[in-house]
Write a protein that holds these residues in place. Structure first.
Motif, PDB file in Angstrom:
ATOM      1  N   SER A  28       0.845  -1.190   0.000  1.00  0.00           N
ATOM      2  CA  SER A  28       0.000   0.000   0.000  1.00  0.00           C
ATOM      3  C   SER A  28       0.886   1.248   0.000  1.00  0.00           C
ATOM      4  N   ALA A  29       0.273   2.383  -0.255  1.00  0.00           N
ATOM      5  CA  ALA A  29       1.002   3.654  -0.203  1.00  0.00           C
ATOM      6  C   ALA A  29       1.458   3.916   1.228  1.00  0.00           C
ATOM      7  N   ALA A  30       2.550   4.651   1.367  1.00  0.00           N
ATOM      8  CA  ALA A  30       3.125   5.060   2.658  1.00  0.00           C
ATOM      9  C   ALA A  30       3.627   3.880   3.486  1.00  0.00           C
ATOM     10  N   ARG A  31       4.052   2.817   2.837  1.00  0.00           N
ATOM     11  CA  ARG A  31       4.612   1.639   3.516  1.00  0.00           C
ATOM     12  C   ARG A  31       6.138   1.746   3.512  1.00  0.00           C
ATOM     13  N   ARG A  32       6.755   1.663   4.686  1.00  0.00           N
ATOM     14  CA  ARG A  32       8.216   1.640   4.779  1.00  0.00           C
ATOM     15  C   ARG A  32       8.694   0.263   4.350  1.00  0.00           C
ATOM     16  N   LEU A  33       9.548   0.226   3.344  1.00  0.00           N
ATOM     17  CA  LEU A  33      10.107  -1.044   2.886  1.00  0.00           C
ATOM     18  C   LEU A  33      11.339  -1.423   3.692  1.00  0.00           C
ATOM     19  N   PHE A  34      12.149  -0.424   4.027  1.00  0.00           N
ATOM     20  CA  PHE A  34      13.310  -0.674   4.870  1.00  0.00           C
ATOM     21  C   PHE A  34      13.833   0.631   5.445  1.00  0.00           C
ATOM     22  N   GLU A  35      14.619   0.483   6.506  1.00  0.00           N
ATOM     23  CA  GLU A  35      15.235   1.611   7.207  1.00  0.00           C
ATOM     24  C   GLU A  35      16.754   1.504   7.085  1.00  0.00           C
ATOM     25  N   GLU A  36      17.412   2.645   7.160  1.00  0.00           N
ATOM     26  CA  GLU A  36      18.874   2.660   7.155  1.00  0.00           C
ATOM     27  C   GLU A  36      19.424   1.776   8.272  1.00  0.00           C
ATOM     28  N   HIS A  37      20.527   1.107   7.979  1.00  0.00           N
ATOM     29  CA  HIS A  37      21.293   0.313   8.952  1.00  0.00           C
ATOM     30  C   HIS A  37      20.547  -0.901   9.486  1.00  0.00           C
ATOM     31  N   THR A  38      19.558  -1.388   8.733  1.00  0.00           N
ATOM     32  CA  THR A  38      18.920  -2.657   9.078  1.00  0.00           C
ATOM     33  C   THR A  38      19.345  -3.690   8.040  1.00  0.00           C
ATOM     34  N   VAL A  39      19.046  -4.951   8.307  1.00  0.00           N
ATOM     35  CA  VAL A  39      19.504  -6.050   7.457  1.00  0.00           C
ATOM     36  C   VAL A  39      18.870  -5.966   6.067  1.00  0.00           C
ATOM     37  N   ALA A  40      19.724  -6.041   5.047  1.00  0.00           N
ATOM     38  CA  ALA A  40      19.276  -6.016   3.648  1.00  0.00           C
ATOM     39  C   ALA A  40      19.192  -7.457   3.145  1.00  0.00           C
ATOM     40  N   ASP A  41      18.040  -8.081   3.351  1.00  0.00           N
ATOM     41  CA  ASP A  41      17.882  -9.490   3.004  1.00  0.00           C
ATOM     42  C   ASP A  41      16.957  -9.722   1.813  1.00  0.00           C
ATOM     43  N   ARG A  42      16.532  -8.653   1.186  1.00  0.00           N
ATOM     44  CA  ARG A  42      15.663  -8.765   0.005  1.00  0.00           C
ATOM     45  C   ARG A  42      15.807  -7.499  -0.829  1.00  0.00           C
ATOM     46  N   PHE A  43      15.280  -7.538  -2.031  1.00  0.00           N
ATOM     47  CA  PHE A  43      15.231  -6.358  -2.882  1.00  0.00           C
ATOM     48  C   PHE A  43      14.059  -6.512  -3.828  1.00  0.00           C
ATOM     49  N   TRP A  44      13.739  -5.448  -4.548  1.00  0.00           N
ATOM     50  CA  TRP A  44      12.554  -5.420  -5.391  1.00  0.00           C
ATOM     51  C   TRP A  44      12.865  -4.789  -6.741  1.00  0.00           C
ATOM     52  N   ILE A  45      12.095  -5.186  -7.724  1.00  0.00           N
ATOM     53  CA  ILE A  45      12.038  -4.498  -9.015  1.00  0.00           C
ATOM     54  C   ILE A  45      10.577  -4.106  -9.187  1.00  0.00           C
ATOM     55  N   LEU A  46      10.350  -2.805  -9.348  1.00  0.00           N
ATOM     56  CA  LEU A  46       8.980  -2.298  -9.416  1.00  0.00           C
ATOM     57  C   LEU A  46       8.295  -2.677 -10.720  1.00  0.00           C
ATOM     58  N   LYS A  47       7.039  -3.097 -10.601  1.00  0.00           N
ATOM     59  CA  LYS A  47       6.178  -3.307 -11.765  1.00  0.00           C
ATOM     60  C   LYS A  47       5.327  -2.062 -11.976  1.00  0.00           C
ATOM     61  N   THR A  48       4.696  -1.591 -10.893  1.00  0.00           N
ATOM     62  CA  THR A  48       3.859  -0.393 -10.934  1.00  0.00           C
ATOM     63  C   THR A  48       4.089   0.400  -9.658  1.00  0.00           C
ATOM     64  N   GLY A  49       3.746   1.676  -9.715  1.00  0.00           N
ATOM     65  CA  GLY A  49       3.846   2.518  -8.538  1.00  0.00           C
ATOM     66  C   GLY A  49       5.194   3.203  -8.420  1.00  0.00           C
ATOM     67  N   ALA A  50       5.395   3.847  -7.272  1.00  0.00           N
ATOM     68  CA  ALA A  50       6.621   4.619  -7.050  1.00  0.00           C
ATOM     69  C   ALA A  50       7.100   4.441  -5.612  1.00  0.00           C
ATOM     70  N   VAL A  51       8.419   4.481  -5.462  1.00  0.00           N
ATOM     71  CA  VAL A  51       9.083   4.357  -4.166  1.00  0.00           C
ATOM     72  C   VAL A  51      10.089   5.494  -4.037  1.00  0.00           C
ATOM     73  N   THR A  52      10.129   6.096  -2.850  1.00  0.00           N
ATOM     74  CA  THR A  52      11.107   7.140  -2.572  1.00  0.00           C
ATOM     75  C   THR A  52      12.239   6.562  -1.734  1.00  0.00           C
ATOM     76  N   LEU A  53      13.457   6.871  -2.140  1.00  0.00           N
ATOM     77  CA  LEU A  53      14.630   6.572  -1.323  1.00  0.00           C
ATOM     78  C   LEU A  53      14.912   7.802  -0.480  1.00  0.00           C
ATOM     79  N   ASP A  54      15.259   7.595   0.795  1.00  0.00           N
ATOM     80  CA  ASP A  54      15.497   8.736   1.670  1.00  0.00           C
ATOM     81  C   ASP A  54      16.670   8.470   2.601  1.00  0.00           C
ATOM     82  N   ALA A  55      17.173   9.550   3.176  1.00  0.00           N
ATOM     83  CA  ALA A  55      18.266   9.486   4.149  1.00  0.00           C
ATOM     84  C   ALA A  55      17.870  10.275   5.376  1.00  0.00           C
ATOM     85  N   GLN A  56      18.186   9.724   6.527  1.00  0.00           N
ATOM     86  CA  GLN A  56      17.921  10.424   7.775  1.00  0.00           C
ATOM     87  C   GLN A  56      19.078  11.379   8.036  1.00  0.00           C
TER      88      GLN A  56
END
Length: 148
Positions: A28-56
């Motif tokens: 859904s919209a406004a869903r956090r996929l991951f946070e900085e400095h947490t375990v990177a155990d998956r990744f995605w390739i988008l089919k539809t929609g948009a994702v923002t990358l951000d830095a704290q």
């Protein structure tokens, strides 16, 4: 959205092999996929929609770095030790995506050097583009703060 390397830039045989490992997911919209400095155990390739990358940023809110759309890779840190996210990510809209189990893809990269090289080159090129985008965005933010 910036112009980044999409899944279509992988050679077809390697793209097909990678996609054979994918699971279809929806967020859904406004869903956090991951946070900085947490375990990177998956990744995605988008089919539809948009994702923002951000830095704290210290003592500030999250700074938007880049917006990704269909065909683009979400998540780079899964390929490189220590396998921790360098940025955060959040959906801007409902998203449909291919989701990949990072340890499974890394194992395939080790067992098939040609596939591994193609994936490493692709992710490396995406990483280079994201680094340039991040640098530019952070310079813009600091310039705006200096004027205030």
């Amino acid at each position: 959205m910036t112009t980044t390397l999409k899944i279509t830039s992988l050679p077809p045989a390697h793209r097909d092999r990678l996609l054979s490992l994918a699971e279809d997911v929806r967020f859904s919209a406004a869903r956090r996929l991951f946070e900085e400095h947490t375990v990177a155990d998956r990744f995605w390739i988008l089919k539809t929609g948009a994702v923002t990358l951000d830095a704290q940023l210290p003592h500030r809110r999250r700074a938007e770095i880049e917006t990704l759309g269909p065909g683009e890779l979400v998540g780079l840190s899964w390929l490189f030790p220590p396998f921790e996210w360098e940025l955060g990510a959040e959906t801007l809209s409902p998203v449909r995506a291919y989701e990949f189990d990072a340890p499974q893809v890394r194992a395939l990269c080790r067992s098939d050097p040609e596939f591994g090289f193609a994936i490493s080159q692709w992710v490396g090129l995406v990483l280079t583009q994201r680094l340039h985008a991040t640098r530019g965005r952070l310079l813009d933010l600091y310039e705006a703060a200096a004027r205030a």
